[in-house]
Each structure stands twice: as C-alpha cells, then as structure tokens.
Design a protein around this motif. Structure first.
Motif, PDB file in Angstrom:
ATOM      1  N   ASP A  52      27.798  35.788  21.219  1.00 32.04           N
ATOM      2  CA  ASP A  52      28.480  34.503  21.383  1.00 32.04           C
ATOM      3  C   ASP A  52      28.840  34.301  22.851  1.00 32.04           C
ATOM      4  O   ASP A  52      29.685  35.008  23.407  1.00 32.04           O
ATOM      5  N   VAL A  53      28.205  33.345  23.491  1.00 30.48           N
ATOM      6  CA  VAL A  53      28.413  33.139  24.919  1.00 30.48           C
ATOM      7  C   VAL A  53      29.851  32.723  25.225  1.00 30.48           C
ATOM      8  O   VAL A  53      30.391  33.067  26.288  1.00 30.48           O
ATOM      9  N   ARG A  54      30.502  32.015  24.307  1.00 32.53           N
ATOM     10  CA  ARG A  54      31.884  31.600  24.551  1.00 32.53           C
ATOM     11  C   ARG A  54      32.812  32.801  24.634  1.00 32.53           C
ATOM     12  O   ARG A  54      33.681  32.874  25.498  1.00 32.53           O
ATOM     13  N   GLN A  55      32.629  33.755  23.733  1.00 34.39           N
ATOM     14  CA  GLN A  55      33.468  34.951  23.770  1.00 34.39           C
ATOM     15  C   GLN A  55      33.216  35.762  25.040  1.00 34.39           C
ATOM     16  O   GLN A  55      34.157  36.247  25.678  1.00 34.39           O
ATOM     17  N   LEU A  56      31.952  35.904  25.418  1.00 37.72           N
ATOM     18  CA  LEU A  56      31.637  36.644  26.632  1.00 37.72           C
ATOM     19  C   LEU A  56      32.178  35.937  27.872  1.00 37.72           C
ATOM     20  O   LEU A  56      32.657  36.584  28.813  1.00 37.72           O
ATOM     21  N   ALA A  57      32.108  34.600  27.878  1.00 36.59           N
ATOM     22  CA  ALA A  57      32.629  33.841  29.009  1.00 36.59           C
ATOM     23  C   ALA A  57      34.144  34.010  29.128  1.00 36.59           C
ATOM     24  O   ALA A  57      34.685  34.197  30.229  1.00 36.59           O
ATOM     25  N   GLU A  58      34.843  33.973  27.999  1.00 35.67           N
ATOM     26  CA  GLU A  58      36.300  34.156  28.026  1.00 35.67           C
ATOM     27  C   GLU A  58      36.672  35.562  28.462  1.00 35.67           C
ATOM     28  O   GLU A  58      37.633  35.757  29.222  1.00 35.67           O
ATOM     29  N   ALA A  59      35.931  36.557  27.995  1.00 36.87           N
ATOM     30  CA  ALA A  59      36.208  37.933  28.407  1.00 36.87           C
ATOM     31  C   ALA A  59      35.990  38.100  29.908  1.00 36.87           C
ATOM     32  O   ALA A  59      36.781  38.765  30.595  1.00 36.87           O
ATOM     33  N   THR A  60      34.923  37.491  30.423  1.00 34.35           N
ATOM     34  CA  THR A  60      34.649  37.569  31.852  1.00 34.35           C
ATOM     35  C   THR A  60      35.751  36.893  32.659  1.00 34.35           C
ATOM     36  O   THR A  60      36.224  37.431  33.666  1.00 34.35           O
ATOM     37  N   GLN A  61      36.199  35.721  32.227  1.00 32.84           N
ATOM     38  CA  GLN A  61      37.271  35.014  32.926  1.00 32.84           C
ATOM     39  C   GLN A  61      38.547  35.846  32.932  1.00 32.84           C
ATOM     40  O   GLN A  61      39.246  35.931  33.958  1.00 32.84           O
ATOM     41  N   ARG A  62      38.845  36.503  31.830  1.00 34.86           N
ATOM     42  CA  ARG A  62      40.058  37.314  31.730  1.00 34.86           C
ATOM     43  C   ARG A  62      39.998  38.503  32.699  1.00 34.86           C
ATOM     44  O   ARG A  62      40.974  38.837  33.361  1.00 34.86           O
ATOM     45  N   LEU A  63      38.835  39.133  32.786  1.00 32.16           N
ATOM     46  CA  LEU A  63      38.701  40.320  33.624  1.00 32.16           C
ATOM     47  C   LEU A  63      38.636  39.990  35.116  1.00 32.16           C
ATOM     48  O   LEU A  63      39.053  40.792  35.950  1.00 32.16           O
ATOM     49  N   MET A  64      38.112  38.810  35.468  1.00 28.49           N
ATOM     50  CA  MET A  64      37.884  38.470  36.869  1.00 28.49           C
ATOM     51  C   MET A  64      38.943  37.543  37.448  1.00 28.49           C
ATOM     52  O   MET A  64      38.911  37.258  38.660  1.00 28.49           O
ATOM     53  N   ALA A  65      39.883  37.093  36.639  1.00 29.08           N
ATOM     54  CA  ALA A  65      40.817  36.070  37.091  1.00 29.08           C
ATOM     55  C   ALA A  65      41.735  36.564  38.199  1.00 29.08           C
ATOM     56  O   ALA A  65      42.018  35.833  39.165  1.00 29.08           O
ATOM     57  N   ASP A  66      42.255  37.777  38.097  1.00 33.59           N
ATOM     58  CA  ASP A  66      43.216  38.298  39.067  1.00 33.59           C
ATOM     59  C   ASP A  66      42.479  38.948  40.227  1.00 33.59           C
ATOM     60  O   ASP A  66      41.862  40.002  40.058  1.00 33.59           O
ATOM     61  N   PRO A  67      42.535  38.375  41.440  1.00 39.84           N
ATOM     62  CA  PRO A  67      41.814  38.960  42.578  1.00 39.84           C
ATOM     63  C   PRO A  67      42.238  40.389  42.887  1.00 39.84           C
ATOM     64  O   PRO A  67      41.431  41.191  43.352  1.00 39.84           O
ATOM     65  N   ALA A  68      43.501  40.736  42.607  1.00 40.04           N
ATOM     66  CA  ALA A  68      43.985  42.073  42.921  1.00 40.04           C
ATOM     67  C   ALA A  68      43.459  43.126  41.962  1.00 40.04           C
ATOM     68  O   ALA A  68      43.406  44.312  42.299  1.00 40.04           O
ATOM     69  N   ALA A  69      43.079  42.728  40.758  1.00 41.82           N
ATOM     70  CA  ALA A  69      42.595  43.683  39.749  1.00 41.82           C
ATOM     71  C   ALA A  69      41.155  43.402  39.350  1.00 41.82           C
ATOM     72  O   ALA A  69      40.697  43.850  38.310  1.00 41.82           O
ATOM     73  N   ARG A  70      40.445  42.700  40.195  1.00 38.25           N
ATOM     74  CA  ARG A  70      39.086  42.264  39.864  1.00 38.25           C
ATOM     75  C   ARG A  70      38.086  43.399  40.075  1.00 38.25           C
ATOM     76  O   ARG A  70      38.066  44.038  41.140  1.00 38.25           O
ATOM     77  N   PRO A  71      37.230  43.707  39.098  1.00 37.41           N
ATOM     78  CA  PRO A  71      36.208  44.745  39.291  1.00 37.41           C
ATOM     79  C   PRO A  71      35.089  44.264  40.202  1.00 37.41           C
ATOM     80  O   PRO A  71      34.867  43.057  40.360  1.00 37.41           O
ATOM     81  N   GLN A  72      34.379  45.221  40.788  1.00 36.51           N
ATOM     82  CA  GLN A  72      33.232  44.892  41.625  1.00 36.51           C
ATOM     83  C   GLN A  72      32.032  44.478  40.774  1.00 36.51           C
ATOM     84  O   GLN A  72      31.188  43.716  41.237  1.00 36.51           O
ATOM     85  N   SER A  73      31.975  44.989  39.554  1.00 31.40           N
ATOM     86  CA  SER A  73      30.860  44.638  38.680  1.00 31.40           C
ATOM     87  C   SER A  73      31.258  44.823  37.227  1.00 31.40           C
ATOM     88  O   SER A  73      32.158  45.608  36.911  1.00 31.40           O
ATOM     89  N   ILE A  74      30.575  44.101  36.368  1.00 30.64           N
ATOM     90  CA  ILE A  74      30.718  44.235  34.916  1.00 30.64           C
ATOM     91  C   ILE A  74      29.332  44.469  34.336  1.00 30.64           C
ATOM     92  O   ILE A  74      28.401  43.694  34.589  1.00 30.64           O
ATOM     93  N   SER A  75      29.189  45.541  33.571  1.00 30.93           N
ATOM     94  CA  SER A  75      27.969  45.767  32.798  1.00 30.93           C
ATOM     95  C   SER A  75      28.295  45.453  31.347  1.00 30.93           C
ATOM     96  O   SER A  75      29.198  46.079  30.768  1.00 30.93           O
ATOM     97  N   TYR A  76      27.586  44.518  30.758  1.00 33.04           N
ATOM     98  CA  TYR A  76      27.930  44.046  29.422  1.00 33.04           C
ATOM     99  C   TYR A  76      27.373  44.971  28.340  1.00 33.04           C
ATOM    100  O   TYR A  76      26.493  45.801  28.582  1.00 33.04           O
ATOM    101  N   ALA A  77      27.927  44.820  27.149  1.00 32.00           N
ATOM    102  CA  ALA A  77      27.538  45.669  26.016  1.00 32.00           C
ATOM    103  C   ALA A  77      26.066  45.471  25.680  1.00 32.00           C
ATOM    104  O   ALA A  77      25.481  44.404  25.907  1.00 32.00           O
TER     105      ALA A  77
END
Length: 371
Positions: free
Chosen positions: A48-73
């Motif tokens: 479900d692209v909507r769920q993946l998009a929301e998860a990505t937004q949640r993980l990348m939203a905070d610049p101070a805690a933002r990962p350099q990369s995400i490898s998806y399931a």
C-alpha cells in the motif's frame, strides 16, 4: 606442468584462508534474512503506497533524527532498515515505528558479516583485496582442473578426506575441486567483475564498461542543499504513480553534495534486489528532476545487473540459495585444507623422493588391469 603445480600450491597456501573466509561468510549471508532476529522481521511486505508514504514522512520529518537512507521491506524481510551517520542504524516496522536500534555495526551480526564479506572491514581497500583474491581463486580453479586431469583415473566421490594424511587430503582436494568447479567459477567470476567493472569487457565485449557507466550515471549534480521540511510522502506517491508495477526499495539522501534525493524501485522483470528503476528529486524542493526506467536500459546493462543476483543467490528461491551455500562451504573446505597441507603437512625430504600418491594409485590400478 611442474610450474603449474608449484603456482597452484603457492596460490592455495597464500590465499586459501582468505578464500575460506569469503566462502563461509558468503554461505551465511545467502540466508541472512532468515536468521536475522528482530521483532516483525517476518511480517509480510506492505504494498500500500499510502502506508509506505506515511511511514516515510514520519521517519524523515525531523531533520535532527533523519536517517541517511531507508531500505524498505522485501518479501522475505518485513522491516525497514535505517542508516544514520556514524555507523548508527535501526529497524522500523512498516508503519514507521522503531523496533530496534544500534550504535555500531558490531552490535548486529548481519551487518559486520556483510562488511567482512564485501570490504574485509577495510572499506574500498578491502574491496580491492577481495577482487584480487577472486582473480587468484579463478587461477586456482583453472590450474586445479589441469592438474586433476592427470589423476582422473583415481577419482572418487568423497565429501571429506578418507584420512587426515597429506596424500589423502590432496586427493580429496582435487576430486572435490572438480565437482564444485562450476559453482566456484560462478561465484568467483561474478565477484571479481562486480569489484573490477573493467572486467565486464571480458564478458560483454569491448566498450562494455563505458556503456554501463553511461547508462547508470545519475543526473548532473545540482547546487541545492537539503531542505529542513519536504513532502517525503509526496515523493513516494509520485514515484509509485510513475512506475505503478514497481516495488519501492530505497530512499537515500544526497551524497557528495549532489543535491539529489534518490529513490530506487524494482520492476517485476528485474532480478536485482534493489532494482535499477530510479527517480531523483531536488534536495531543496522535492521536485522530480529525472527518472530512469530499468526496462529501457541497454542489453549490456541488463546482463551486468544479473551478476549480483546470481552471486548472492537473490533469484531462484531456496533451491538456488542451497546451491550457492554449497559453493561457499566447498570454498571454505578447499581453502582451509589447502592452507593446512601447505604450511603444516608439507612432505618431508624423504617423502619428496617417493612417487606421489596419485602416481602410486595409478600404477596399482594399471597393474590390476594388466594382470
């Protein structure tokens, strides 16, 4: 022939242990997703692209805690893997909730084992050493086939040496090497070419390295700094809309001041686990800059993209993983015994004057046949 024999023995004695380490680590990594222990690792992949998009937004939203990369399931591993600066990392479920974190790769066996197999814990220099070892391994296999041909009449199918004497080990070494030679050639050739891209000219013809480099080159760098707030969910939705049949594989922040955010996807016809279908977004605005469809890549690049899936057994399911596991374990056994016989079971002066084990066996068999 004596020169080939000497070169073969010295090659095995000097790099046998390194090849054994690569073989064993490779055999374990083939099944990495099966033995990696983490909560929700067995969850089915979310499409479900909507769920993946929301998860990505949640993980990348905070610049101070933002990962350099995400490898998806993936289909066989149900977690997102996040990589941060300084070697830190984490696993998150497919809703974006953290389930496990680490401060160093040494806290996760699947990570340091991967680094050992690919870089020998030494970065690019270690990768170069591994490439040289793979080339030596190819020489080892080819010369072994030549040397075995003289003793082919004494061939026996044995998993382990009959005895731990030097003659028995040498005989087993040659016979086992012939049995697994096709698998070793597959592992060593693909490994060497993946490290030394110019070697693609040997497989795909002159000009192949340049064609591959041109086809896989990213867009020109942009003078754009990563913005504090971006529509990360919108990038994911846009990527899925551009390639509806593709599986989302990774998102990476700009590297080397490229000014580009990279999203990689995998279309159904691709063997490469992370795919070569790629989209680039501007780091300052999130606007789509360029997209590359793997289906439009030249045939040479398609062939090149098959090497890693074959090397790492990312195709063919469990049967092919077992085949490549056999290749790794055989390399481990052959390399270990080569070092053992060369350094610790070398023939004494009196033994060198005697006919070799293979010659004595051949003479005995000839005597029996001729009566």
């Amino acid at each position: 022939m004596k020169l080939i024999d000497a070169l073969h023995r010295w090659t095995g004695g000097l790099i046998g242990l390194l090849l054994a380490i690569l073989g064993l680590s490779g055999a374990l990594l083939v099944h990495r997703n099966a033995w990696t222990l983490a909560p929700h690792a067995g969850d089915p992949r979310v499409a479900d692209v909507r769920q993946l998009a929301e998860a990505t937004q949640r993980l990348m939203a905070d610049p101070a805690a933002r990962p350099q990369s995400i490898s998806y399931a993936s289909d066989d591993f149900g977690l997102l893997r996040l990589m941060f600066e300084g070697g830190r990392g984490a696993y998150a479920d497919q809703h974006g909730a953290m389930v496990m974190q680490w401060n160093s790769q040494w806290e996760r066996p699947e990570l340091w084992l991967f680094d050992l197999h690919h870089h020998l814990f030494a970065g690019d220099a270690g990768e170069w050493v591994i490439g040289v070892a793979a080339l030596c391994g190819l020489f080892f296999v080819l010369t072994g086939l030549v040397l075995w041909w003289r003793t082919r009449r004494t061939f026996e199918w044995r998993l382990l040496p009959a005895r731990m004497s030097r003659p028995a080990i040498v005989r087993h070494h040659r016979d086992l090497g012939v049995i697994v030679a096709p698998l070793l050639l597959l592992s060593l050739v693909t490994g060497a070419v993946l490290v030394f891209r110019p070697m693609t000219a040997l497989l795909f013809g002159p000009g192949a390295p340049a064609r591959i480099d041109r086809a896989l080159a990213p867009p020109p760098p942009r003078d754009a700094k990563l913005a504090g707030r971006l529509d990360w969910a919108g990038m994911i939705v846009m990527a899925q809309a551009r390639f509806p049949d593709a599986e989302l594989r990774s998102l990476t922040l700009p590297r080397k001041n490229s000014g580009l955010i990279t999203v990689r996807m995998r279309r159904p016809q691709e063997w490469l686990p992370n795919g070569r279908t790629t989209l680039w977004f501007a780091a300052d605005s999130g606007a789509l800059v360029a997209a590359r469809d793997a289906a439009a890549l030249p045939p040479t690049v398609w062939a090149y993209n098959l090497l890693y899936p074959l090397h790492a057994a990312k195709v063919g399911g469990l049967p092919f993983r077992l085949v490549m596991t056999l290749s790794g374990l055989a390399m481990t056994l052959l390399g270990t015994l080569a070092v053992w016989t060369f350094w610790f079971r070398r023939p004494g002066r009196a033994d060198r004057k005697r006919p070799s084990y293979a010659r004595r066996s051949a003479r005995i068999m000839w005597a029996k046949r001729t009566g």
